[in-house]
Scaffold this motif. Structure first.
Motif, short mmCIF file in Angstrom:
data_model
loop_
_atom_site.label_atom_id
_atom_site.label_comp_id
_atom_site.label_asym_id
_atom_site.label_seq_id
_atom_site.Cartn_x
_atom_site.Cartn_y
_atom_site.Cartn_z
N GLY A 155 32.78 46.30 71.03
CA GLY A 155 31.15 46.91 70.88
C GLY A 155 30.82 47.85 72.08
N THR A 156 29.23 47.66 72.23
CA THR A 156 28.76 48.40 73.29
C THR A 156 27.74 47.41 73.96
N LEU A 157 27.28 47.61 75.25
CA LEU A 157 26.84 46.47 76.05
C LEU A 157 25.43 47.21 76.59
N GLY A 158 24.59 46.32 76.64
CA GLY A 158 23.14 46.56 77.27
C GLY A 158 22.10 46.73 76.17
N ASP A 159 22.49 46.86 74.76
CA ASP A 159 21.44 47.13 74.00
C ASP A 159 20.54 46.08 73.65
N ALA A 160 21.11 44.82 73.70
CA ALA A 160 20.07 43.67 73.16
C ALA A 160 18.99 43.53 74.48
N HIS A 161 19.56 43.68 75.74
CA HIS A 161 18.58 43.62 76.77
C HIS A 161 17.53 44.53 76.66
N ALA A 162 17.98 45.90 76.51
CA ALA A 162 17.13 47.23 76.37
C ALA A 162 15.98 46.64 75.36
N ALA A 163 16.31 46.11 74.09
CA ALA A 163 15.32 45.75 73.12
C ALA A 163 14.38 44.93 73.63
N LEU A 164 14.67 43.94 74.62
CA LEU A 164 13.56 43.07 74.89
C LEU A 164 12.42 43.75 75.72
N SER A 165 12.92 45.12 76.37
CA SER A 165 11.75 45.74 77.06
C SER A 165 10.86 46.77 76.23
#
Ligand code: ADP
Ligand code: MG
Length: 315
Positions: A155-165
């Motif tokens: 997949g891809t990385l970082g999306d979920a973390h970005a969503a938190l902000s």
């Protein structure tokens, strides 16, 4: 509504009539007949205000609770079979329960996992989900990486973390995409099952890529080198926060539940070909070396220090 009516209405339907389930919800114990082979067992607790924010949509909570544990089974190349749920609720809210059970059931169903028991209590909102899977090949444990192996990620990385902000009211297409990557992580079960026997070591990315690779490096007694440019970043993440912060989110942000796969160099071609057949994105991101620790490099082999904290706020 009493406890038994609640269980009967919302959770009994997540059970299944199956030959391998002699007794499910409703008896003192679940009685299971998984057949030959080994079991993979995992349990995770999600506490309101700690693991998810107060006021999260109930369906998202149910879905996510299942998905994060299914991802643990995927990391071990196990086939999900059974779930038990210990649910602590501050009050009985039927709309909330219906949505929660919908989200939970959707994720469990997609993985072929039946809810076979649990416990229901009153208290601060807490979800504990145990999953049991069956293993029919070598388990790709964290200690299995060897110098010369290749490191891949799904997949891809970082999306979920970005969503938190993201601000709560962010409603652009990219915002929606990022939010669903947090609320509905995709456990890579089909990929993990198809690759069983081809993977030396594996872990799912829950705490952040570098942190989770650190677990593999320590357990295996090796070093892991990651190439920053090779990290798979979604167009939504890049558009929403730019390359530098996207990269920081990808290496340090958690919650993606993508799979890291460590594969012997002479098996990489087969692994990539199989992923392509399944329509699963899989990227080569680095290699295992002798030594210790996890380091990030640019394309010229220079060490890169990942920005930390810079991804917390959107411009
Ligand atoms: P016991 O008194 O034997 O612990 P309970 O009254 O806690 O039984 O639960 C009754 C039945 O409902 C059991 O089969 C239990 O596994 C099941 N159960 C209770 N809560 C849940 C839940 N949240 N999800 C699924 N099954 C549940
Ligand atoms: Mg009980």
């Amino acid at each position: 509504m009493d406890e038994f009516a609640l269980i009967g209405r919302y959770f009994q339907p997540l059970g299944k009539r199956r030959a391998d389930i002699e007794c499910g919800i409703g008896d003192d114990c679940a009685v299971l007949e998984p057949g030959a082979g080994r079991l993979a067992v995992t349990v995770d607790t999600l506490v309101e205000g700690v693991h998810f924010r107060v006021g999260i949509r109930a369906a998202a909570l149910g879905y996510r609770a299942a998905a994060v544990s299914l991802s643990d089974l995927a990391a071990m190349a196990a086939q999900p079979r059974y779930a038990t749920l210990a649910l602590t609720l501050p009050r009985v809210d039927e709309d909330w329960l219906a949505d929660f059970a919908d989200g939970l059931g959707e994720a469990l169903d997609a993985a072929g996992c039946a809810l076979v028991g649990g416990d229901t209590t009153r208290g601060p909102l807490t979800v504990t989900l145990q999953l049991i899977g069956t293993l029919d090949g070598p388990a790709p444990v964290r200690a299995g990486a060897q110098p010369g192996d290749v490191v891949l990620v799904s997949g891809t990385l970082g999306d979920a973390h970005a969503a938190l902000s993201l601000p709560d009211d962010a409603e652009g297409d990219d915002d929606r995409y990022l939010r669903q990557r947090f609320e509905r992580p995709t456990p890579r079960i089909a990929l993990a099952r198809d690759l069983r026997g081809l993977v030396q070591a594996s872990i799912d990315v829950s705490d952040g890529l570098l942190a989770d690779l650190g677990h593999v490096a320590r357990a295996s007694g090796v070093a892991i080198a990651v190439e920053a440019e090779a990290l798979p970043l979604s167009p939504a993440l890049l558009r929403r926060c730019g390359r530098e912060r996207a990269l920081a989110a990808a290496v340090s942000g958690g919650d993606d539940y993508e799979l890291v796969l460590v594969v012997a160099a002479d098996r990489v071609a087969e692994v990539l070909a199989r992923a392509r057949v399944l329509g699963e994105r899989l990227s080569v991101i680095g290699e295992v070396r002798s030594g210790s620790g996890v380091a990030l490099y640019d394309a010229d082999g220079r060490a890169v220090t990942p920005a930390r904290g810079g991804y917390d706020h959107f411009a």
